[in-house]
Design a protein around this motif. Sequence first.
Motif, PDB file in Angstrom:
ATOM      1  N   LEU A   1       0.821  -1.214   0.000  1.00 22.13           N
ATOM      2  CA  LEU A   1       0.000   0.000   0.000  1.00 22.13           C
ATOM      3  C   LEU A   1       0.855   1.264   0.000  1.00 22.13           C
ATOM      4  CD1 LEU A   1      -2.953  -0.698   2.447  1.00 22.13           C
ATOM      5  CD2 LEU A   1      -3.110  -0.147   0.019  1.00 22.13           C
TER       6      LEU A   1
ATOM      7  N   THR B   1      -3.571   5.239   5.776  1.00 25.67           N
ATOM      8  CA  THR B   1      -4.264   5.774   4.601  1.00 25.67           C
ATOM      9  C   THR B   1      -5.015   7.051   4.946  1.00 25.67           C
ATOM     10  OG1 THR B   1      -6.126   4.301   5.036  1.00 25.67           O
ATOM     11  CG2 THR B   1      -4.485   3.563   3.408  1.00 25.67           C
TER      12      THR B   1
ATOM     13  N   ASP C   1      -1.062   8.942  -0.324  1.00 20.67           N
ATOM     14  CA  ASP C   1      -2.038   8.990  -1.414  1.00 20.67           C
ATOM     15  C   ASP C   1      -1.826   7.762  -2.283  1.00 20.67           C
ATOM     16  OD1 ASP C   1      -0.244   9.546  -3.700  1.00 20.67           O
ATOM     17  OD2 ASP C   1      -0.020  11.528  -2.825  1.00 20.67           O
ATOM     18  N   GLN C   2      -2.737   7.523  -3.184  1.00 23.81           N
ATOM     19  CA  GLN C   2      -2.738   6.292  -3.978  1.00 23.81           C
ATOM     20  C   GLN C   2      -1.511   6.135  -4.860  1.00 23.81           C
ATOM     21  OE1 GLN C   2      -6.483   6.138  -6.030  1.00 23.81           O
ATOM     22  NE2 GLN C   2      -7.650   6.050  -4.138  1.00 23.81           N
TER      23      GLN C   2
ATOM     24  N   MET D   1       1.118   3.422  -3.830  1.00 24.37           N
ATOM     25  CA  MET D   1       0.845   1.985  -3.928  1.00 24.37           C
ATOM     26  C   MET D   1       1.701   1.336  -5.006  1.00 24.37           C
ATOM     27  SD  MET D   1      -3.286   1.578  -3.409  1.00 24.37           S
ATOM     28  CE  MET D   1      -3.662   2.100  -5.045  1.00 24.37           C
TER      29      MET D   1
ATOM     30  N   ARG E   1      -2.217  -2.077  -6.804  1.00 25.52           N
ATOM     31  CA  ARG E   1      -3.168  -1.528  -7.785  1.00 25.52           C
ATOM     32  C   ARG E   1      -3.954  -2.646  -8.469  1.00 25.52           C
ATOM     33  NH1 ARG E   1      -2.275   3.763  -8.568  1.00 25.52           N
ATOM     34  NH2 ARG E   1      -0.279   4.583  -7.904  1.00 25.52           N
TER      35      ARG E   1
ATOM     36  N   MET F   1      -7.267  -0.685  -9.239  1.00 26.48           N
ATOM     37  CA  MET F   1      -7.152   0.792  -9.232  1.00 26.48           C
ATOM     38  C   MET F   1      -6.187   1.284 -10.301  1.00 26.48           C
ATOM     39  SD  MET F   1      -7.251   1.594  -5.169  1.00 26.48           S
ATOM     40  CE  MET F   1      -7.802   3.281  -5.331  1.00 26.48           C
TER      41      MET F   1
END
Length: 123
Positions: free
Chosen positions: A49, A70, A108-109, A112, A117, A122
């Motif tokens: 993550l 997160t 933030d994403q 990852m 993903r 994602m």
Amino acid sequence: MSDATAAAQAADSAGSAIPQDELDRLTDDIIAALKTVYDPEIPVDIYELGLVYRIDISDDRDIAIDMTLTAPGCPVAGEMPGWVENAVGAVPGVGRVDVNMVFDPPWDQSRMSDEARVALDMW
């Protein structure tokens, strides 16, 4: 974060008294231990993550980990550092483990891994 990135963050071999092969093993074992800790709301481990920002291995084999969540209001904020400490503390050759929760930079994403993903669909 890739394993290579974490390994680079985990140790500066030029400044370490630990032999490089042992440092590499410790780093790999610590990453494997981190991958056993999951955010209970997301079916992906905290390493993939991108919640682990820094792993530092001292010459005494004490481990300092900077990590985040997160979201600052995560319901397991009080428990997650203990989970990480227990997982990494079980690695053979590791001394004391200190887990520091940080929120700068915010997660933030983009942090990852590709594996995360894919698992979370994602793209």
